[in-house]
Every structure is written in structure tokens, then in C-alpha cells.
Design a protein around this motif. Structure first.
Motif, mmCIF file in Angstrom:
data_model
loop_
_atom_site.group_PDB
_atom_site.id
_atom_site.type_symbol
_atom_site.label_atom_id
_atom_site.label_comp_id
_atom_site.label_asym_id
_atom_site.label_seq_id
_atom_site.Cartn_x
_atom_site.Cartn_y
_atom_site.Cartn_z
ATOM 1 N N ARG A 5 -7.899 1.641 -0.333
ATOM 2 C CA ARG A 5 -8.484 0.252 -0.306
ATOM 3 C C ARG A 5 -7.401 0.051 1.613
ATOM 4 O O ARG A 5 -7.098 0.356 1.860
ATOM 5 C CB ARG A 5 -7.401 -0.645 -0.469
ATOM 6 C CG ARG A 5 -8.174 -0.454 -2.335
ATOM 7 C CD ARG A 5 -10.023 -1.242 -2.100
ATOM 8 N NE ARG A 5 -9.784 -1.615 -3.521
ATOM 9 C CZ ARG A 5 -10.730 -0.436 -3.990
ATOM 10 N NH1 ARG A 5 -10.648 1.017 -3.554
ATOM 11 N NH2 ARG A 5 -11.397 -0.906 -5.504
ATOM 12 N N LEU A 6 -7.941 -1.133 2.151
ATOM 13 C CA LEU A 6 -7.832 -1.143 3.503
ATOM 14 C C LEU A 6 -6.975 -2.356 3.872
ATOM 15 O O LEU A 6 -8.266 -3.759 2.922
ATOM 16 C CB LEU A 6 -8.958 -1.561 5.070
ATOM 17 C CG LEU A 6 -8.248 -0.951 6.273
ATOM 18 C CD1 LEU A 6 -6.681 -0.552 6.569
ATOM 19 C CD2 LEU A 6 -9.743 -1.440 7.183
ATOM 20 N N PHE A 7 -5.771 -3.029 4.492
ATOM 21 C CA PHE A 7 -5.343 -4.258 4.303
ATOM 22 C C PHE A 7 -5.158 -4.468 5.598
ATOM 23 O O PHE A 7 -4.610 -3.556 6.413
ATOM 24 C CB PHE A 7 -4.447 -4.087 3.027
ATOM 25 C CG PHE A 7 -4.146 -3.956 1.956
ATOM 26 C CD1 PHE A 7 -5.005 -5.237 1.174
ATOM 27 C CD2 PHE A 7 -3.892 -2.370 1.466
ATOM 28 C CE1 PHE A 7 -5.117 -5.211 -0.003
ATOM 29 C CE2 PHE A 7 -4.642 -2.655 -0.157
ATOM 30 C CZ PHE A 7 -4.717 -3.666 -0.706
ATOM 31 N N HIS A 8 -5.243 -5.552 5.639
ATOM 32 C CA HIS A 8 -5.732 -5.994 7.558
ATOM 33 C C HIS A 8 -4.087 -6.618 7.140
ATOM 34 O O HIS A 8 -2.985 -7.925 7.334
ATOM 35 C CB HIS A 8 -5.659 -7.190 7.983
ATOM 36 C CG HIS A 8 -7.600 -6.452 7.964
ATOM 37 N ND1 HIS A 8 -7.839 -6.156 8.896
ATOM 38 C CD2 HIS A 8 -8.375 -6.689 7.526
ATOM 39 C CE1 HIS A 8 -9.546 -5.913 9.039
ATOM 40 N NE2 HIS A 8 -9.419 -6.560 7.827
ATOM 41 N N ALA A 9 -2.604 -5.792 6.949
ATOM 42 C CA ALA A 9 -1.445 -5.906 7.270
ATOM 43 C C ALA A 9 -0.490 -5.332 7.268
ATOM 44 O O ALA A 9 -1.078 -4.057 6.977
ATOM 45 C CB ALA A 9 -1.360 -6.753 5.140
ATOM 46 N N GLY A 36 -2.763 0.797 13.658
ATOM 47 C CA GLY A 36 -3.503 -1.084 14.328
ATOM 48 C C GLY A 36 -3.377 -1.784 13.887
ATOM 49 O O GLY A 36 -4.501 -2.798 13.226
ATOM 50 N N GLY A 37 -2.780 -1.835 13.262
ATOM 51 C CA GLY A 37 -1.606 -3.917 12.084
ATOM 52 C C GLY A 37 -2.571 -3.794 11.187
ATOM 53 O O GLY A 37 -2.595 -4.146 10.140
ATOM 54 N N MET A 38 -3.003 -2.322 10.816
ATOM 55 C CA MET A 38 -3.798 -2.441 9.276
ATOM 56 C C MET A 38 -3.268 -0.880 8.569
ATOM 57 O O MET A 38 -2.994 0.492 9.164
ATOM 58 C CB MET A 38 -5.075 -2.030 9.452
ATOM 59 C CG MET A 38 -6.152 -3.401 10.031
ATOM 60 S SD MET A 38 -7.842 -2.806 10.516
ATOM 61 C CE MET A 38 -8.191 -1.576 10.731
ATOM 62 N N LEU A 64 -7.098 -2.538 -8.084
ATOM 63 C CA LEU A 64 -6.962 -2.284 -6.669
ATOM 64 C C LEU A 64 -7.788 -3.370 -6.041
ATOM 65 O O LEU A 64 -7.771 -3.932 -5.131
ATOM 66 C CB LEU A 64 -7.303 -0.913 -5.828
ATOM 67 C CG LEU A 64 -6.796 0.216 -6.110
ATOM 68 C CD1 LEU A 64 -7.230 1.576 -6.128
ATOM 69 C CD2 LEU A 64 -5.357 0.376 -5.246
ATOM 70 N N ASP A 65 -8.543 -4.205 -6.632
ATOM 71 C CA ASP A 65 -9.505 -4.604 -6.208
ATOM 72 C C ASP A 65 -8.081 -6.562 -6.792
ATOM 73 O O ASP A 65 -8.832 -7.209 -5.816
ATOM 74 C CB ASP A 65 -10.658 -5.792 -6.793
ATOM 75 C CG ASP A 65 -12.099 -4.340 -6.154
ATOM 76 O OD1 ASP A 65 -11.433 -3.849 -5.521
ATOM 77 O OD2 ASP A 65 -12.863 -4.367 -6.803
ATOM 78 N N ARG A 66 -7.788 -6.660 -7.718
ATOM 79 C CA ARG A 66 -7.049 -7.744 -8.130
ATOM 80 C C ARG A 66 -5.856 -7.575 -6.590
ATOM 81 O O ARG A 66 -5.962 -8.814 -6.485
ATOM 82 C CB ARG A 66 -6.515 -7.461 -9.202
ATOM 83 C CG ARG A 66 -7.091 -8.274 -10.341
ATOM 84 C CD ARG A 66 -6.573 -7.382 -12.281
ATOM 85 N NE ARG A 66 -5.670 -8.115 -12.076
ATOM 86 C CZ ARG A 66 -5.392 -8.951 -12.557
ATOM 87 N NH1 ARG A 66 -5.885 -9.378 -12.723
ATOM 88 N NH2 ARG A 66 -4.542 -10.163 -13.239
ATOM 89 N N LEU A 67 -5.513 -6.579 -6.338
ATOM 90 C CA LEU A 67 -4.175 -6.558 -5.528
ATOM 91 C C LEU A 67 -4.972 -6.845 -4.245
ATOM 92 O O LEU A 67 -4.403 -7.890 -3.715
ATOM 93 C CB LEU A 67 -4.024 -5.505 -5.277
ATOM 94 C CG LEU A 67 -3.110 -4.714 -4.225
ATOM 95 C CD1 LEU A 67 -1.354 -5.633 -4.080
ATOM 96 C CD2 LEU A 67 -2.191 -3.024 -3.541
ATOM 97 N N ALA A 68 -5.974 -6.883 -3.939
ATOM 98 C CA ALA A 68 -6.968 -6.763 -2.645
ATOM 99 C C ALA A 68 -7.017 -8.666 -3.107
ATOM 100 O O ALA A 68 -6.289 -9.279 -1.801
ATOM 101 C CB ALA A 68 -8.375 -6.653 -2.038
ATOM 102 N N ALA A 69 -7.317 -8.821 -3.498
ATOM 103 C CA ALA A 69 -7.288 -10.351 -4.126
ATOM 104 C C ALA A 69 -6.170 -11.463 -4.006
ATOM 105 O O ALA A 69 -6.158 -12.410 -3.391
ATOM 106 C CB ALA A 69 -7.872 -10.715 -5.627
ATOM 107 N N VAL A 70 -5.355 -10.491 -4.836
ATOM 108 C CA VAL A 70 -3.617 -11.656 -4.417
ATOM 109 C C VAL A 70 -3.751 -11.793 -3.384
ATOM 110 O O VAL A 70 -3.050 -11.991 -2.443
ATOM 111 C CB VAL A 70 -2.941 -11.144 -5.375
ATOM 112 C CG1 VAL A 70 -1.350 -11.121 -5.163
ATOM 113 C CG2 VAL A 70 -3.269 -11.276 -6.893
#
Length: 172
Positions: free
Chosen positions: A23-27, A104-106, A132-138
Motif C-alpha cells: 500500500r502507498l501512503f502520501h505521508a 519523495g514524501g510517500m 489494509l484498506d481499512r488502514l488506508a480509509a482511516v
């Protein structure tokens, strides 16, 4: 109904066959690590734990009214990059690992879930995608996905995955 997709694939490691997910997060990595490992932050998407992971032992409980506390052995704890743990103490013990990389900030989160056999994938795959989709949604402030979109929705996809043959040494 939300459209979901199966994202897991098989990976063979020295200690067995895994389903692995990315999973990729912009964080920044520290924020994703916090969501992944802080017992209070975890309650929003998967469950919680008690204890101090760096000591090697915690008690973990999944979300849900029926969930029981399970002992977990933390085999590797390298904040904010890697964690590996065995959850449970008998033949149903689950080994999981999480690796985080930032660029790169991700931040990319890679989760691996060891399987007892390839036939475990239809149960494990949808569950891992769901959490994992729950983590992304939160993290994104979106509504949580519904379990019924994953099971039965992704079961046949994981059932159809080709289990890779074990790697053997040439000449033996």
C-alpha cells in the motif's frame, strides 16, 4: 457496494510461503508507522495490543466483540521501518511482517502473512486486503469498507492464484 480488488501475491521466503501486499501512503514514514503500531491508533482499523513491543512480547486483540486476546512474540522491532511477529502460540500461530520505505514524501507499506499451505490464500487474502484498506480509509478520513465486499468478493481470485513451486538447488 464498493469495488475492491485482490492485491496480494505469493512470495517464498526462507521460512515459508507468504501472501504479500503493498500500500502507498502520501505521508512521512513516521506517520504511517504510528498508524500501524500505536495501540490507540490501531483501534480505528484492526485492533490493539498491550505491552512493549521492543521487549519481544505483547498481547494482541483484533477488533470485534468476540475477539480474544492472543500472545504475540515480536521477533523484530526496528521503528519506523520493520516489524515481524508471531501471533498466537499453537498450530494456528500467524507470522506477519511489515516493512516501510519512504521516498519523495510517500511511504510504501509491505505486509507479509505466512501461510500454512497455499489453500489458506482464499481466507487470508481477502482479510489482509480488508484490513489494509481499512488502514488506508482511516488515514484518508474516508468511510471504512464493508467486509461483505471482500468475502465472498475476493475469495475466488485468491483461490485461483498459482502457488509457486519451492526453490530447489541445482545439482542436488
Amino acid at each position: 457496494m464498493t469495488i475492491t480488488r485482490a492485491t496480494g501475491h505469493y512470495v517464498r521466503k526462507d521460512d515459508g510461503l507468504y501472501l504479500q501486499f503493498d500500500r502507498l501512503f502520501h505521508a512521512p514514514i513516521e506517520e504511517v508507522w504510528y498508524s500501524l503500531t500505536n495501540p490507540n491508533a490501531m483501534q480505528a482499523w484492526i485492533g490493539t495490543y498491550t505491552g512493549i513491543p521492543s521487549t519481544g512480547a505483547v498481547r494482541f486483540r483484533m477488533s470485534g466483540d468476540e475477539a480474544e486476546w492472543r500472545n504475540a512474540s515480536v521477533l523484530l522491532w526496528e521503528p519506523p521501518h520493520r516489524v515481524r511477529a508471531d501471533i498466537g502460540e499453537d498450530e494456528s500461530t500467524v507470522r506477519v511482517y511489515c516493512h516501510l520505505r519512504e521516498a519523495g514524501g510517500m511511504t510504501t507499506l509491505t505486509l507479509g502473512h505466512r501461510l500454512h499451505t497455499g489453500s489458506d490464500a482464499p481466507a487470508v487474502g481477502p482479510r489482509c486486503d480488508y484490513y489494509l484498506d481499512r488502514l488506508a480509509a482511516v488515514r484518508a478520513g474516508r468511510a471504512l469498507p464493508e467486509w461483505t465486499d471482500y468475502d465472498p468478493g475476493l475469495v475466488d481470485t485468491y483461490r485461483a492464484l498459482h502457488v509457486p513451486a519451492p526453490v530447489t538447488e541445482v545439482g542436488r
